[in-house]
Design an enzyme around this catalytic site. Structure first.
Site, PDB file in Angstrom:
ATOM      1  N   TYR A   1       0.825  -1.269   0.098  1.00  0.00           N
ATOM      2  CA  TYR A   1       0.138   0.010   0.106  1.00  0.00           C
ATOM      3  C   TYR A   1       0.813   1.432  -0.066  1.00  0.00           C
ATOM      4  CZ  TYR A   1       0.777   0.898   5.287  1.00  0.00           C
ATOM      5  OH  TYR A   1       1.302   1.169   6.132  1.00  0.00           O
ATOM      6  N   CYS A   2       0.355   2.343  -0.202  1.00  0.00           N
ATOM      7  CA  CYS A   2       0.997   3.651  -0.267  1.00  0.00           C
ATOM      8  C   CYS A   2      -0.104   4.642   0.136  1.00  0.00           C
ATOM      9  CB  CYS A   2       1.666   4.095  -1.762  1.00  0.00           C
ATOM     10  SG  CYS A   2       0.831   4.077  -2.987  1.00  0.00           S
ATOM     11  N   GLN A   3      -0.131   5.749  -0.528  1.00  0.00           N
ATOM     12  CA  GLN A   3      -1.049   6.781  -0.200  1.00  0.00           C
ATOM     13  C   GLN A   3      -2.456   6.695  -0.962  1.00  0.00           C
ATOM     14  OE1 GLN A   3      -1.137   9.271   1.936  1.00  0.00           O
ATOM     15  NE2 GLN A   3      -2.826  10.470   1.360  1.00  0.00           N
TER      16      GLN A   3
ATOM     17  N   TRP B   1      -3.382   4.421   2.134  1.00  0.00           N
ATOM     18  CA  TRP B   1      -3.394   5.343   3.222  1.00  0.00           C
ATOM     19  C   TRP B   1      -4.389   6.337   3.185  1.00  0.00           C
ATOM     20  CZ3 TRP B   1      -1.953   4.230   7.952  1.00  0.00           C
ATOM     21  CH2 TRP B   1      -1.870   5.016   8.915  1.00  0.00           C
TER      22      TRP B   1
END
Length: 219
Positions: free
Chosen positions: A175-177, A204
């Protein structure tokens, strides 16, 4: 973030002249996220013949590759998807995974955070809440590339992940943003032969804006 519905994506690819049996090579300008995001989307749709051009357009031009400004002629195509839901994680999937880790062998699951170390620690706040998903391992997506925007050699990439405790036998969720940078993580792990890999598309921007989700911060 989350991909469109299966039917919309089928129609989109068909109108672009991309058929179910076509080899698809995606590119951007190198060391960027769009091509990897397309690669992940195609794998999520069950398309087995997807690839990313290493180094993107920049590397293509550096090696004397030809370019054109002429639009591609229209081409009739039919794109039929066989969605692989295990390639996409939603918030509920991540919550279940966190809950299940207490009953699983230690280290069997790896949650990978593709953001910067500052975002992972919670110093760089880009949502209502700072920090990371508890237990997430930080491998900044930029660590995959050389200064020339090419992928590092496979042995170096595998060592990078092994050094963080993420071996090919693990179940991995990246995952990231917004699910863009983590698409690069997904692509690289698939190239390295990792079989059980998913992208948390909400990332996120979803997890970090929900007051009910557990979070961790600090080094």
């Amino acid at each position: 973030n989350y991909p469109d519905a299966k039917e919309k994506l089928e129609a989109l690819f068909a109108t672009k002249g991309i058929g179910s049996d076509d080899r698809v090579v995606a590119y951007d300008n190198g060391a960027e996220t769009p091509a990897a995001r397309l690669f992940w989307t195609l794998e999520y749709l069950g398309h087995a013949r997807a690839a990313v051009l290493d180094g993107g357009l920049k590397a293509w031009l550096a090696r004397g590759g030809a370019t054109t400004t002429e639009p591609a002629p229209p081409r009739a195509a039919r794109f039929s998807a066989a969605v692989r839901p295990e390639r996409l994680h939603a918030k509920a999937d991540c919550e279940r995974m966190l809950a299940a880790t207490t009953g699983m062998p230690a280290g069997a699951v790896a949650m990978l955070d593709a953001r910067s170390p500052e975002e992972w620690r919670g110093d760089d706040v880009r949502a209502k809440y700072a920090g990371r998903i508890p237990g997430a391992i930080n491998v900044d997506w930029r660590e995959h590339f050389t200064p020339d925007a090419l992928l590092k050699p496979p042995a170096a990439l595998l060592q990078l992940y092994r050094s963080r405790g993420v071996s090919p036998d693990k179940e991995v969720v990246a995952y990231c943003q917004t699910g863009q940078r983590s698409s690069v993580t997904y692509w690289v792990l698939r190239l390295l032969g990792y079989q059980t890999v998913a992208n948390y598309a909400g990332s996120w921007v979803e997890w970090g804006n929900d007051p009910a989700t557990p979070k961790a911060a600090g080094a």
